[in-house]
Design an enzyme around this catalytic site. Structure first.
Site, short mmCIF file in Angstrom:
data_model
loop_
_atom_site.label_atom_id
_atom_site.label_comp_id
_atom_site.label_asym_id
_atom_site.label_seq_id
_atom_site.Cartn_x
_atom_site.Cartn_y
_atom_site.Cartn_z
N HIS A 1 -25.85 24.38 -10.78
CA HIS A 1 -24.77 24.57 -9.80
C HIS A 1 -24.85 25.96 -9.19
O HIS A 1 -24.66 26.14 -8.00
CB HIS A 1 -23.41 24.35 -10.48
CG HIS A 1 -23.20 22.93 -10.89
ND1 HIS A 1 -22.28 22.10 -10.28
CD2 HIS A 1 -23.82 22.16 -11.82
CE1 HIS A 1 -22.34 20.90 -10.83
NE2 HIS A 1 -23.27 20.92 -11.77
N ASP B 1 -17.32 24.17 -5.60
CA ASP B 1 -18.07 23.15 -6.32
C ASP B 1 -17.25 21.86 -6.31
O ASP B 1 -16.01 21.90 -6.37
CB ASP B 1 -18.28 23.62 -7.76
CG ASP B 1 -19.31 22.79 -8.49
OD1 ASP B 1 -20.47 23.23 -8.55
OD2 ASP B 1 -18.97 21.70 -8.99
#
Ligand code: UDP
Length: 456
Positions: free
Chosen positions: A16, A113
């Site tokens: 990520h 995210d």
């Protein structure tokens, strides 16, 4: 006019963090003021190293450290240290709200995210800050994610035909490709997806590290509303470029090898194969006779990965293969290794960053997905002509793949001339997407223009 101020908020895990840092560098290079919200502490040492390295290279980008509340055991099944931190973050987003309000100049937009998108978009919309979501998987797997409520329905009414589901935009999908935790609402993996889907129609855009030519059909299906209606526009901005300045890896052994002769073997930042599978892979590499560079991991979290290579693989193996093989334990700069002329193939777990790096650098993949989105990503690899996938090998740990079988597939990969030619085409398509007038460049321009319009 002052530049717009954009905050990027990645979640736990290198898979990520890296695309967020790459996007942060790109957005900053296009004239935006950028703040990256970083987690403290990080789960892995690699994350904190990447963060330090990034800010050393980009002193103009601001850093805002965020310490989530400690993880409290919830009702979900969640044993993974990275997911545990994601759960802690989801439960702590309220602390961020006042901190972000003090930023100067005020924020115009947040790129969040996916796993915390709902909470972020809730407080951002109260303050007229635009929210974008950066999705760190393939468009193909993202299509499955947005269909999760439908999947749950299929499961309860049992609509399955010969182990397949017919899904909009995805066609006939073998159920065996769907990660089992996604079909279990007690799992945090499933809960985090379900809870963040609803906000995807309210955000300004869904940013993805993919490109037309690699996933044209999925991108089109998502944007046409065929998968679910009312989804915010998907902007395919990939493949993301490395944020580091060109620097060849310091591996003299690799420099001595012939072009495209070495197989790179790595299962990403957080995947340790079961011990018996590591030994079969060792046997397969030796049997194939192919030159290899293997990044060995024996533990999910790097801080706990303390065993020496010889303890795991045995002195005699290292002795026998020392002329044509190299095993490294610890972090390597994968992007730079894949760019090395001696690399001619890649055994990959198909983490999405690894797939897009191989596409951008033109390295054929032998896909060996282990968990999560990786089978869907492997299907992209196969259908784009970027590599081979033996679907029968199953999920990681599901069955023991024999060294002999691994050796056969390695030879196929390294000798496949047609595949190598096709992978070079994919590399060209990736480059064209990023050039002026290319699809990804167009989406990036659109994003930057939008951000500039939101300047406060
Ligand atoms: N990576 C690296 N060196 C390593 C391990 C990983 O540079 O030793 C990078 C890799 O290039 C990719 C990311 O870490 O950018 C891993 O992301 P991916 O989505 O491929 O897999 P994950 O680690 O999330 O399973």
């Amino acid at each position: 006019m002052a530049p717009p101020h954009v905050a990027l908020f990645p979640c736990s895990g290198i898979g990520h963090l890296i695309p967020f840092l790459r996007l942060a560098a790109t957005v900053a290079a296009h004239g935006c003021m950028v703040t990256v919200i970083t987690l403290h502490p990080t789960v892995s040492a690699a994350e904190s190293d990447q963060i330090s390295n990034f800010f050393a290279l980009h002193p103009h980008i601001k850093r805002l450290e965020f310490q989530p509340c400690p993880f409290k055991k919830s009702n979900f099944l969640n044993e993974d240290p990275f997911f545990m931190q994601v759960e802690a973050i989801s439960n702590s987003v309220h602390i961020l709200d006042p901190i972000l309000s003090t930023l100067s100049p005020p924020l115009s937009a947040i790129i969040s995210d996916f796993s915390v998108a709902s909470s972020i978009s809730r407080f951002a919309s109260n303050k007229s800050i635009s929210t974008y979501v950066l999705v760190t998987t393939s468009a193909r797997f993202f299509s499955l994610m947005v269909l999760l409520p439908k999947l749950a329905l299929h499961k309860s009414v049992g609509i399955q035909e010969n182990g397949h589901l017919e899904l909009p935009g995805l066609g006939r999908v073998p159920v065996s490709r769907i990660p089992p935790p996604m079909l279990d609402s007690n799992q945090f993996f499933s809960a985090v997806i379900s809870s963040n889907i609803p906000c995807l129609s309210n955000v300004k855009g869904i940013l993805m590290n993919t490109f037309d030519g690699l996933e044209s059909e999925s991108i089109e299906a998502l944007n046409s509303g065929r998968i679910i209606p009312d989804l915010a526009p998907v902007l395919a901005l990939g493949p993301f470029e490395s944020f580091e300045v060109e620097k060849a890896p310091n591996l003299p052994w690799l420099d001595e090898q012939a072009p495209e002769s070495v197989l790179f073997v790595s299962f990403g930042s957080r995947m340790a194969l079961p011990r018996n599978q590591i030994l079969e892979l060792r046997n397969g590499l030796e049997k194939s006779g192919c030159k290899f560079l293997w990044v060995l991991k024996t533990n999910k979290v790097d801080k706990d990965d303390k065993e020496e290579v010889q303890q795991v693989l045995g002195e005699s193996f290292l002795d026998r293969t020392k002329k044509y093989g190299m095993v490294i334990k610890g972090w390597v700069n994968q992007d730079k290794i894949l760019a090395h002329p001696a690399i001619g193939g890649f055994i990959s777990h198909c983490g999405w960053n690894s797939v897009t790096e191989a596409a951008r650098l033109g390295v054929p993949i032998l896909a060996w997905p282990q968990h999560g989105d990786q089978k869907f990503n492997a299907a992209v690899v196969e259908s784009a002509g970027l590599g081979l996938w033996v679907e029968d090998w199953g999920w990681g740990g599901e069955k023991l793949v024999a060294g002999d079988d691994i050796a056969v597939e390695i030879s196929k990969l390294m000798l496949a001339k047609d595949l190598r030619a096709r992978v070079k085409e994919v590399k060209n398509i990736a480059r064209q997407a990023q050039e002026i007038g290319g699809t990804s460049e167009g989406f990036l321009r659109l994003l930057v223009e939008e951000l500039k319009l939101q300047e406060k």
